[in-house]
Design a protein around this motif. Structure first.
Motif, PDB file in Angstrom:
ATOM      1  N   LEU A  18      -3.254   9.931   3.802  1.00 52.95           N
ATOM      2  CA  LEU A  18      -4.618   9.397   3.822  1.00 52.95           C
ATOM      3  C   LEU A  18      -4.787   8.521   2.589  1.00 52.95           C
ATOM      4  O   LEU A  18      -4.300   8.861   1.505  1.00 52.95           O
ATOM      5  N   ASP A  19      -5.441   7.390   2.745  1.00 55.00           N
ATOM      6  CA  ASP A  19      -5.799   6.544   1.607  1.00 55.00           C
ATOM      7  C   ASP A  19      -7.062   5.780   1.962  1.00 55.00           C
ATOM      8  O   ASP A  19      -7.520   5.836   3.104  1.00 55.00           O
ATOM      9  N   TRP A  20      -7.646   5.098   0.996  1.00 53.65           N
ATOM     10  CA  TRP A  20      -8.887   4.370   1.261  1.00 53.65           C
ATOM     11  C   TRP A  20      -9.031   3.174   0.338  1.00 53.65           C
ATOM     12  O   TRP A  20      -8.464   3.122  -0.735  1.00 53.65           O
ATOM     13  N   LEU A  21      -9.783   2.204   0.821  1.00 51.14           N
ATOM     14  CA  LEU A  21     -10.158   1.012   0.059  1.00 51.14           C
ATOM     15  C   LEU A  21     -11.656   1.076  -0.170  1.00 51.14           C
ATOM     16  O   LEU A  21     -12.408   1.490   0.713  1.00 51.14           O
ATOM     17  N   VAL A  22     -12.108   0.664  -1.343  1.00 49.37           N
ATOM     18  CA  VAL A  22     -13.535   0.634  -1.652  1.00 49.37           C
ATOM     19  C   VAL A  22     -13.943  -0.817  -1.846  1.00 49.37           C
ATOM     20  O   VAL A  22     -13.300  -1.564  -2.592  1.00 49.37           O
ATOM     21  N   PHE A  23     -15.014  -1.199  -1.158  1.00 47.32           N
ATOM     22  CA  PHE A  23     -15.565  -2.548  -1.243  1.00 47.32           C
ATOM     23  C   PHE A  23     -16.981  -2.486  -1.792  1.00 47.32           C
ATOM     24  O   PHE A  23     -17.754  -1.587  -1.439  1.00 47.32           O
ATOM     25  N   ARG A  24     -17.345  -3.414  -2.650  1.00 41.77           N
ATOM     26  CA  ARG A  24     -18.721  -3.567  -3.129  1.00 41.77           C
ATOM     27  C   ARG A  24     -19.153  -4.982  -2.792  1.00 41.77           C
ATOM     28  O   ARG A  24     -18.518  -5.950  -3.216  1.00 41.77           O
ATOM     29  N   ASN A  25     -20.210  -5.084  -2.011  1.00 42.96           N
ATOM     30  CA  ASN A  25     -20.721  -6.397  -1.580  1.00 42.96           C
ATOM     31  C   ASN A  25     -19.593  -7.267  -1.020  1.00 42.96           C
ATOM     32  O   ASN A  25     -19.432  -8.418  -1.384  1.00 42.96           O
ATOM     33  N   ALA A  72     -20.943   2.650 -15.106  1.00 41.36           N
ATOM     34  CA  ALA A  72     -21.948   2.936 -14.084  1.00 41.36           C
ATOM     35  C   ALA A  72     -21.573   2.236 -12.780  1.00 41.36           C
ATOM     36  O   ALA A  72     -21.081   1.103 -12.782  1.00 41.36           O
ATOM     37  N   VAL A  73     -21.786   2.930 -11.674  1.00 39.70           N
ATOM     38  CA  VAL A  73     -21.409   2.419 -10.353  1.00 39.70           C
ATOM     39  C   VAL A  73     -22.092   1.083 -10.068  1.00 39.70           C
ATOM     40  O   VAL A  73     -21.474   0.145  -9.609  1.00 39.70           O
ATOM     41  N   GLY A  74     -23.385   1.007 -10.301  1.00 42.11           N
ATOM     42  CA  GLY A  74     -24.149  -0.208 -10.016  1.00 42.11           C
ATOM     43  C   GLY A  74     -24.687  -0.196  -8.606  1.00 42.11           C
ATOM     44  O   GLY A  74     -24.146   0.454  -7.715  1.00 42.11           O
ATOM     45  N   SER A  75     -25.770  -0.903  -8.412  1.00 43.02           N
ATOM     46  CA  SER A  75     -26.371  -0.967  -7.080  1.00 43.02           C
ATOM     47  C   SER A  75     -25.596  -1.926  -6.195  1.00 43.02           C
ATOM     48  O   SER A  75     -24.816  -2.740  -6.673  1.00 43.02           O
ATOM     49  N   GLY A  76     -25.810  -1.789  -4.917  1.00 45.36           N
ATOM     50  CA  GLY A  76     -25.161  -2.698  -3.983  1.00 45.36           C
ATOM     51  C   GLY A  76     -24.815  -2.028  -2.681  1.00 45.36           C
ATOM     52  O   GLY A  76     -25.104  -0.854  -2.451  1.00 45.36           O
ATOM     53  N   ARG A  77     -24.177  -2.798  -1.837  1.00 45.81           N
ATOM     54  CA  ARG A  77     -23.709  -2.302  -0.535  1.00 45.81           C
ATOM     55  C   ARG A  77     -22.225  -2.008  -0.677  1.00 45.81           C
ATOM     56  O   ARG A  77     -21.403  -2.894  -0.881  1.00 45.81           O
ATOM     57  N   TRP A  78     -21.899  -0.743  -0.610  1.00 54.45           N
ATOM     58  CA  TRP A  78     -20.533  -0.272  -0.753  1.00 54.45           C
ATOM     59  C   TRP A  78     -19.998   0.146   0.612  1.00 54.45           C
ATOM     60  O   TRP A  78     -20.762   0.575   1.475  1.00 54.45           O
ATOM     61  N   VAL A 102     -14.898   3.399   8.700  1.00 48.46           N
ATOM     62  CA  VAL A 102     -15.542   2.777   7.551  1.00 48.46           C
ATOM     63  C   VAL A 102     -16.829   3.537   7.268  1.00 48.46           C
ATOM     64  O   VAL A 102     -17.633   3.742   8.159  1.00 48.46           O
ATOM     65  N   VAL A 103     -16.995   3.952   6.017  1.00 42.05           N
ATOM     66  CA  VAL A 103     -18.175   4.703   5.595  1.00 42.05           C
ATOM     67  C   VAL A 103     -19.053   3.788   4.749  1.00 42.05           C
ATOM     68  O   VAL A 103     -18.637   3.366   3.670  1.00 42.05           O
ATOM     69  N   PRO A 104     -20.256   3.444   5.236  1.00 39.81           N
ATOM     70  CA  PRO A 104     -21.162   2.620   4.435  1.00 39.81           C
ATOM     71  C   PRO A 104     -21.924   3.479   3.416  1.00 39.81           C
ATOM     72  O   PRO A 104     -22.321   4.604   3.725  1.00 39.81           O
ATOM     73  N   VAL A 105     -22.080   2.975   2.216  1.00 38.61           N
ATOM     74  CA  VAL A 105     -22.854   3.648   1.166  1.00 38.61           C
ATOM     75  C   VAL A 105     -23.727   2.587   0.514  1.00 38.61           C
ATOM     76  O   VAL A 105     -23.218   1.635  -0.054  1.00 38.61           O
TER      77      VAL A 105
END
Length: 98
Positions: A37-44, A73-79, A92-95
């Motif tokens: 298992l692995d994952w990629l994280v996207f911000r905006n 700090a993580v910061g705001s946005g669409r992750w 895909v998990v939206p945060v």
């Protein structure tokens, strides 16, 4: 989603822009035969993190948490967290962090 997890693997604190990390909690089903298992994280829409490939030891199903800790700090946005099982996109998990 959350900023931390309890000992039982449940979200504890809400994910906020000032938190040092955020976590997504997943109930995975139908994973018989999955090895990694692995994952990629996207911000905006920009990739900000690629996880190491981890061994899947939960059999057909399991509850896991995954996330990102950017070192500040993580910061705001669409992750979004794109989860892979044996190199295939599992989901895909939206945060959204205000």
């Amino acid at each position: 989603s959350g900023a931390s997890a309890s000992a039982s693997g449940a979200p504890q604190e809400p994910a906020t822009a000032t938190a040092p990390q955020f976590l997504a909690f997943l109930d995975v089903k139908g994973a018989e035969g999955v090895q990694t298992l692995d994952w990629l994280v996207f911000r905006n829409n920009q990739r900000v993190y690629t996880s190491p490939q981890l061994r899947w030891d939960y059999g057909d199903s399991g509850r896991i948490w995954i996330g990102s800790a950017p070192g500040q700090a993580v910061g705001s946005g669409r992750w979004e967290i794109e989860v892979h099982a044996d190199g295939r996109v599992l989901g895909v998990v939206p945060v959204v962090i205000p």
